[in-house]
Design a protein around this motif. Sequence first.
Motif, PDB file in Angstrom:
ATOM      1  N   VAL A  32      -6.706   2.396   8.103  1.00  0.00           N
ATOM      2  CA  VAL A  32      -5.994   3.348   8.962  1.00  0.00           C
ATOM      3  C   VAL A  32      -4.665   3.732   8.317  1.00  0.00           C
ATOM      4  N   GLN A  33      -3.962   2.747   7.743  1.00  0.00           N
ATOM      5  CA  GLN A  33      -2.737   3.057   7.009  1.00  0.00           C
ATOM      6  C   GLN A  33      -3.043   4.000   5.839  1.00  0.00           C
ATOM      7  N   GLY A  34      -4.189   3.793   5.208  1.00  0.00           N
ATOM      8  CA  GLY A  34      -4.591   4.668   4.110  1.00  0.00           C
ATOM      9  C   GLY A  34      -4.806   6.101   4.571  1.00  0.00           C
ATOM     10  N   TRP A  35      -5.353   6.279   5.779  1.00  0.00           N
ATOM     11  CA  TRP A  35      -5.522   7.642   6.304  1.00  0.00           C
ATOM     12  C   TRP A  35      -4.174   8.346   6.420  1.00  0.00           C
ATOM     13  N   VAL A  36      -3.203   7.645   7.009  1.00  0.00           N
ATOM     14  CA  VAL A  36      -1.876   8.249   7.205  1.00  0.00           C
ATOM     15  C   VAL A  36      -1.211   8.519   5.854  1.00  0.00           C
ATOM     16  N   ILE A  80       2.405   0.722  11.637  1.00  0.00           N
ATOM     17  CA  ILE A  80       1.622  -0.512  11.599  1.00  0.00           C
ATOM     18  C   ILE A  80       1.063  -0.827  12.986  1.00  0.00           C
ATOM     19  N   ALA A  81       1.900  -0.668  14.028  1.00  0.00           N
ATOM     20  CA  ALA A  81       1.408  -0.891  15.393  1.00  0.00           C
ATOM     21  C   ALA A  81       0.268   0.080  15.704  1.00  0.00           C
ATOM     22  N   PHE A  82       0.425   1.327  15.265  1.00  0.00           N
ATOM     23  CA  PHE A  82      -0.633   2.332  15.454  1.00  0.00           C
ATOM     24  C   PHE A  82      -1.904   1.906  14.734  1.00  0.00           C
ATOM     25  N   THR A 105       6.051  -4.758  14.975  1.00  0.00           N
ATOM     26  CA  THR A 105       6.711  -3.815  15.879  1.00  0.00           C
ATOM     27  C   THR A 105       8.181  -4.160  16.042  1.00  0.00           C
ATOM     28  N   LEU A 106       8.482  -5.447  16.153  1.00  0.00           N
ATOM     29  CA  LEU A 106       9.874  -5.873  16.305  1.00  0.00           C
ATOM     30  C   LEU A 106      10.705  -5.504  15.080  1.00  0.00           C
TER      31      LEU A 106
END
Length: 435
Positions: free
Chosen positions: A129-133, A186-188, A212-213
Amino acid sequence: MMITEIGHYVLVLAFGLSLIQSVLPVWGARTGDRRLMAVAEPVALATLGFVALSFAALTVGYVRSDFSLVNVWQNSHSAKPMLFKVTGVWGNHEGSMLLWVLILALFSGLVALFGGRLPQSLRATVLSVQGWVTAAFLLFILVTSNPFARQFPVPFEGQDLNPILQDIGLAIHPPLLYVGYVGVSIAFSFAVAALIEGRIDAAWARWVRPWTLAAWVFLTLGIAMGSYWAYYELGWGGWWFWDPVENASFMPWLAGTALLHSALVMEKRDALKVWTVLLAILTFSLSLMGTFLVRSGVLTSVHAFATDPTRGVFILGILVAFIGGSLALYAWRAPMLKPGGIFAPISREGSLVLNNILLTTACATVFIGTLYPLALESLTGDKISVGPPYFDWTFGPLMVPLLLALPFGPLLAWKRGDVLGAAQRLAFGQCSRLS
């Protein structure tokens, strides 16, 4: 110089690697192929290395005053102090987008390095998913915002950087803000990966909360630094004057604050699963929305980056794809999730739910106040401005009950609490400190 060509070339290589990262690990997770899932970590680290090399190449162009680069010529000058030559790298649209992607790749690399305790399939899906973004924004840079565009003949001198940006604030504010702004990706990614996997539990909240923190802390520091910088540089007369671009970073902060509290309830009581996942999606969606507002030219602000409609349309496409796709996935998978623990309204969980309601409502008021003038202009052609009076009368009243309820929450028990007992402990604690 050869370093410029290298910077552009490795950016293209990073795009190719991000496409591999986007496809192979998640395919391996779906088919149970451990070899494909194992591709995620080295490819994420290689992408980070190439983007870092590209960013270093652009920085060298600024340090050496290479005015054959259009970006350097437009935003630098040979007599500029070295500090502002370096900070000028991200004091413009193209360079700041390269920093944006560098931080995005950095978070992927950190998950690859320190995500060893995650289940392999979840880690592979998160990195995909990070790769998509990453692939989407690398394509945006290469197509519309190439920081390595050349010009000939080479000018003798550059046009210099906006004097307002030649300040120590530029060295601190944007990097801090971007780590927070981009870090919520990352949370996404965890939320989308969990929806794809169909598994969301207390362990998921425990994994996602530290990331997230960290992003929230940097976003808080970035907003605070930007507010102070605006105060002493632009003479606004206050710390917060509801500038639309500042609102663009404030909205993900409000949603991210709610996400942190919701994830805590999920981690401790295995409750609020559906709501926590939605908040993770909405927080990054607001970050993407802010990127669109700042770089599309639809907002008039003292520090909007770009006015090119082509870039705005491209970012709008990214916005629609990721927000629309993630919300569609959420609508499909969320009803299948098992409900979590039950708790009484008067409890620590209940106080955190109240916290979430007030924060998300406050975020909605800022969202409406920021976007309503744009929507009205696009529909009717009328131009209006929404200023401090609106925000004072909508946002302010929501913060009063939040501040009043804030001291009681930590003193309430989990599952079922006692408000009177919490009030007595609070009063006793105050009396003890005074004595």
